[in-house]
Design an enzyme around this catalytic site. Sequence first.
Site, short mmCIF file in Angstrom:
data_model
loop_
_atom_site.label_atom_id
_atom_site.label_comp_id
_atom_site.label_asym_id
_atom_site.label_seq_id
_atom_site.Cartn_x
_atom_site.Cartn_y
_atom_site.Cartn_z
N TYR A 314 0.84 -1.20 0.00
CA TYR A 314 0.00 0.00 0.00
C TYR A 314 0.88 1.25 0.00
O TYR A 314 1.79 1.37 0.82
CB TYR A 314 -0.92 -0.02 1.22
CG TYR A 314 -1.79 1.21 1.41
CD1 TYR A 314 -2.45 1.79 0.33
CD2 TYR A 314 -1.95 1.79 2.66
CE1 TYR A 314 -3.24 2.91 0.49
CE2 TYR A 314 -2.76 2.90 2.83
CZ TYR A 314 -3.40 3.46 1.75
OH TYR A 314 -4.19 4.58 1.91
N CYS A 315 0.60 2.17 -0.93
CA CYS A 315 1.28 3.46 -1.00
C CYS A 315 2.79 3.23 -1.13
O CYS A 315 3.24 2.49 -2.00
CB CYS A 315 0.91 4.30 0.23
SG CYS A 315 1.55 5.99 0.22
N LEU A 316 3.60 3.85 -0.29
CA LEU A 316 5.05 3.67 -0.35
C LEU A 316 5.43 2.22 -0.09
O LEU A 316 6.45 1.74 -0.62
CB LEU A 316 5.71 4.60 0.67
CG LEU A 316 7.23 4.57 0.80
CD1 LEU A 316 7.90 4.77 -0.54
CD2 LEU A 316 7.70 5.63 1.78
N GLY A 318 3.84 -0.23 -1.30
CA GLY A 318 3.70 -0.85 -2.60
C GLY A 318 4.91 -0.57 -3.49
O GLY A 318 5.33 -1.43 -4.27
#
Length: 583
Positions: A314-316, A318
Site C-alpha cells: 500500500y502506498c510507499l 507498494g
Amino acid sequence: MIAGLPAVIEPPQPVGNPHQNFDRAARAAVARLSGGVSTHAFVEAWSDWVQHLARAPGRQMELAEHAQRSLLKLATLATNPGNAPPFAPKPYDHRFDHGGWQKQPFQMWQQGFLAMQDWWDHATEPMRGLRPDDAERTRFLARQTLDVLSPSNAPFLNPEIIAETASTAGRNLTEGAAHFAHDAMKILTGQRDPAPKGYQIGKNLACTPGQVVYRNDLMELIQYTPQTPQVHARPILIVPAWIMKYYILDLSPENSMVRYLVGKGFTVFMISWTNPTSDQRDLSLEDYRKRGVMAALNAVTAIVPDTPVQAVGYCLGGTILAIAAATMARDHDNWFGSVTLMAAQVDFAEAGELLLFLDESQVAFLEDLIWEQGYLDRPQMARAFAAIRAEDLIWTRAVQRYFLGREDVPTDIGVWLSDTTRMPARMHSQYLRGLFLENRLTAGRFAVEGRVIALKDLSVPLFVIGTETDHIAPWRSVYKTKLFTDSDLTFVLTKGGHNSGILSEPGHKGRHYRISHRQAGAHYVGPDAWLAEAAPKSGSWWPDWADWLAAQGGGLVNATTMGAPDKGLAPLCPAPGSYVMQL
C-alpha cells in the site's frame, strides 16, 4: 550490467566543513519556520510567469477581456439577484455550503471571490515558453493567497458565523478561542491529544486478533489468528507505508481489510514499521527492502513453508514491494505467487500536486532540515498534504473550530491521521531523489545490490488499484504500472481518495469501481481510452479482489498454527504489538 551501481546518486555531504555545516544549520532554522517549504522555487515560478506574461500582449488582452466578462456577470447578478450565480465552488470546496451564502449581500461577496479565483485559474494556464511546473506553482501560490482572503474566513462576512454568534450570544467565539489556544499550545510543545473515547489502539482500532511472530529494529511482523477451519494455502503478506502506521488497513472492525481477508479464509501477515528516531537517521531504502520486506518474507515462508506468498503493498509500501519483487524476479527467486499494489506508484513522472514541492532546491532544503533533526516529522509532511486541499483541510476546519466553536468529530480515520510517524533522514532523501526527482525505477537506472532491476522482469499476476480523487498517488500515475510490466494484470479504479478509496468495504454506501483484466503480453491501452471503455460497477472492489486472491490461493488446507517456535519464530506478544504504540 555495471557492478557496484548505486540505487541512488546521493548528494555530497559536507563532512568536516564548518562553513557548509553552518549554512546547513541556518537553512534548517529557516525550514523549521517555513514548515519545510523552500521559497526559492516559488519565487522563481512567479518570476518566470511574470516575465512570460510581460512579453505576451495577446495573453494580456485575453485576461483583460476575461476580467471584463466576469465583471459583467457580477453586475448582472447584482441587478437580477434571482438569477443563478455564474460561479460555483470546486467540488471539494465546502466553505460556501451554508444556505446563507445564497442571500444578499453574502452571495455577492462569495461570487466576487469565486470570480477572482476563476480569473487566476485562467491566468496561470500554461503559456508558450513557460515551464509547466512554474505555471502549476504560480497557480498554487495564487490559490493559497486567495484562500487567505476568502470572505468565509471573516466573521463579519460569513453568514454562518454571524447566525451562530447571534444564536449562542457569542459562546461560539469564546469556545473557538479556547480551541485556538489549545491547538497553538500543542504546536509549541509538540504534545498530542489522547485518543478519544472509543478509539483506543488494540481495543477499538487495530483489534483483529493475532500475534507478533517476528521483530527486528525496523519492523514487527504480525500473524493474524485464523477465523476459519481451513485456509487458502498461500499466505498473504501486507507491506504498508511507513509514512503512517499500518492500521489504516485494520481500522475499525467494520471496515478492517485485515479482518475481511481473515474472514474469507486467508492467512494474513502484516508488517508494522518502527517509528524511527534520530538514532535511526541512516536507515536507507535498502534497509526497508532487506530488513523489512525480505525479512518478513523469510519469516512468513518459515511459518508457512513450501508455498509462494501473495504480497500486498500500500502506498510507499507498494513501491518498496515492487522494488523487492523486481529484484527477486531478476535473481529468479520465485517466492511471490502474486503481487497487489494499492494506490502505489512505480513511475513518478506524473505524481500529481506533490511535485509542486519537489525540485532540487526544495529537496536540498528538506535535506538540511532533516540533517539537523535526523528525521522528517509527520506534521511537516502533513502541512504539504493539507496545503494541496487547503480549502477543505485547512480553512473549512479552521472556521468550524475557531469561529463556530465546534469540536472535531472523532472518527477512526481521523484518529489514524493524527497518529503521526517520522521518516528517517537518509531514506527520505533517497526516496525523493531516486524516485521522485530522477524517476530511476522505470528509467532502468535503479540498482539493487549493484545491479539494475526492471519491472518488465515480473511474471507473477498483478492486481493494481488506483483511486479516482487521489492527490498523493494520482490514478493515471498508478495506471502506468501497465506500461512498465508485461505480466497478467487486473486494474481497478475505485471511488474515493488515497485512503477512502482503499477503505471500500462491502456495504459502504455510494461506492463504485471499474475493473479490467489485461492478459500477459497484451498491447498497452492508455488511461483515457481505458476509462472510456470501463463501465462502472456499484459496490465494493474487495469481493473481486478476494476472488482473485482465492484463484491464486493454491487450494484449501488446514489453518496454520501461530508462528513457528521450532524455527525461532515463537509468538512474542499479542497484536497489534509494541511498535504501533510508539510516539
